[in-house]
Design a protein around this motif. Structure first.
Motif, short mmCIF file in Angstrom:
data_model
loop_
_atom_site.label_atom_id
_atom_site.label_comp_id
_atom_site.label_asym_id
_atom_site.label_seq_id
_atom_site.Cartn_x
_atom_site.Cartn_y
_atom_site.Cartn_z
N VAL A 260 -6.11 -0.81 93.16
CA VAL A 260 -6.66 0.42 92.58
C VAL A 260 -5.56 1.48 92.52
O VAL A 260 -4.86 1.72 93.50
CB VAL A 260 -7.85 0.96 93.40
N VAL A 261 -5.45 2.12 91.36
CA VAL A 261 -4.54 3.26 91.20
C VAL A 261 -5.31 4.41 90.56
O VAL A 261 -6.34 4.21 89.92
CB VAL A 261 -3.31 2.90 90.32
N LEU A 262 -4.80 5.61 90.76
CA LEU A 262 -5.27 6.77 90.01
C LEU A 262 -4.31 6.95 88.84
O LEU A 262 -3.09 7.05 89.04
CB LEU A 262 -5.26 8.02 90.89
N LEU A 263 -4.83 6.98 87.63
CA LEU A 263 -4.00 7.08 86.43
C LEU A 263 -4.19 8.44 85.78
O LEU A 263 -5.32 8.86 85.51
CB LEU A 263 -4.35 5.95 85.45
N VAL A 264 -3.07 9.13 85.53
CA VAL A 264 -3.08 10.44 84.89
C VAL A 264 -2.12 10.42 83.71
O VAL A 264 -0.95 10.05 83.86
CB VAL A 264 -2.64 11.55 85.88
N HIS A 265 -2.62 10.80 82.53
CA HIS A 265 -1.76 10.89 81.35
C HIS A 265 -1.25 12.33 81.21
O HIS A 265 -2.05 13.26 81.08
CB HIS A 265 -2.53 10.50 80.09
N LEU A 266 0.04 12.49 81.21
CA LEU A 266 0.67 13.82 81.16
C LEU A 266 1.30 14.07 79.78
O LEU A 266 1.88 13.16 79.19
CB LEU A 266 1.76 13.93 82.22
N ARG A 267 1.20 15.30 79.30
CA ARG A 267 1.92 15.66 78.08
C ARG A 267 3.41 15.34 78.28
O ARG A 267 3.96 15.58 79.35
CB ARG A 267 1.80 17.16 77.79
N HIS A 268 4.04 14.86 77.23
CA HIS A 268 5.47 14.60 77.33
C HIS A 268 6.21 15.91 77.56
O HIS A 268 6.05 16.86 76.79
CB HIS A 268 5.98 13.92 76.06
N PRO A 269 7.03 16.00 78.62
CA PRO A 269 7.69 17.27 78.94
C PRO A 269 8.64 17.78 77.87
O PRO A 269 8.98 18.97 77.85
CB PRO A 269 8.47 16.94 80.23
#
Length: 286
Positions: A260-269
């Protein structure tokens, strides 16, 4: 088939799907005129990158300089610096995300363990009985033996906000993630991602290179791993990984326990504020 032929087929697949009525073509021409004005008014806003990417998406131009390893299924943002793997200190944003998630990892895992046994809260990432609805999200081809609950998720963030279920079941996790709201891609999701024992996810690409994926290891048994591009890594409980899902990637759980992982999609910096605004505006229209 050579890599060059594969890359050409990928480019043509974008163009063949974009058949627009004349009325839309007129609106598009007007929009591109406005982009020219923005390029003139904001020379440091990188609007020309967005203009070129949109033209490619609509099949109005071809490209010869894209990274052949990058094949997002929905939108290829041209000229955006990218690589398969990132380190937490590559960008200040990643450092902030790493510190926030790793400091809160114990609370996040505690809430996960309280709720993970209620499988009604988790939904399949891809339902094998209706895989067609996911074709624009990924080019993955799951084996016939794949079952609905082999790869499942609990969605914490959807359509730019936290879900009511997340607020109720995972209040501490939501509070931790709230500190990162300005970095989360509003068009992508945040979720707990579960991979059953023995499951192997074949090589695939996901929607776009406009976001970077962060995964926080929560339950990580041995013999689990992920390959992005040509490099393979594994998760560590309580630690983050950053990578670009527009590159070919695959994952596996060859253990006897769930991963199990927590997945977060971040705006490309590397996207400017103006580019983000334009991308959001067009994304809603398209």
């Amino acid at each position: 088939m050579t890599n060059l032929q594969e890359n050409q087929e990928y480019k043509e697949s974008f163009h063949n799907e974009k058949i627009l009525p004349d009325s839309d073509n007129i609106k598009i021409k007007i929009f591109f005129l406005l982009l020219k004005l923005l390029i003139f008014l904001f020379p440091k806003g990188n609007v020309q990158r967005f203009e070129r990417s949109l033209k490619f998406y609509l099949g109005l131009t071809n490209i010869n300089d894209s990274n052949q390893q990058q094949k997002p299924t929905l939108f290829l943002y041209l000229g955006l610096p990218s690589k398969p793997w990132y380190e937490p200190d590559d960008y200040e944003v990643f450092t902030i995300v790493t510190n926030t998630l790793e400091e809160g990892a114990k609370d996040i895992k505690s809430e996960l363990l309280m709720n993970i046994h209620n499988k009604n809260n988790f939904t399949p990432v891809i339902d094998p009985s209706d895989a067609s609805m996911y074709q624009h999200l990924t080019d993955i081809e799951l084996p016939p033996s794949h079952k609905k609950d082999d790869w499942s998720l609990f969605r914490l963030w959807l359509d730019g906000k936290f879900t009511q279920e997340a607020k109720y079941l995972f209040p501490k996790t939501v509070n931790i993630l709230s500190k990162l709201k300005s970095f989360i891609d509003p068009f992508e999701d945040v979720y707990f991602l579960v991979l059953k024992p023995g499951v192997v996810l074949p090589p695939h690409h996901d929607t776009s290179n406009t976001y970077i994926t962060c995964q926080l290891g929560l339950i990580i048994p041995e013999n689990c791993g992920i390959r992005v591009g040509s490099e393979t890594r594994s998760w560590t409980e309580g630690k983050t990984l950053f990578f670009d899902q527009s590159f070919e990637h695959e994952a596996w759980n060859k253990s006897q326990k769930e991963r199990v992982v927590l997945l977060v999609h971040l705006r490309h910096p590397e996207l400017s504020k103006l580019e983000n605004f334009l991308y959001e505006f067009v994304y809603k229209l398209l």
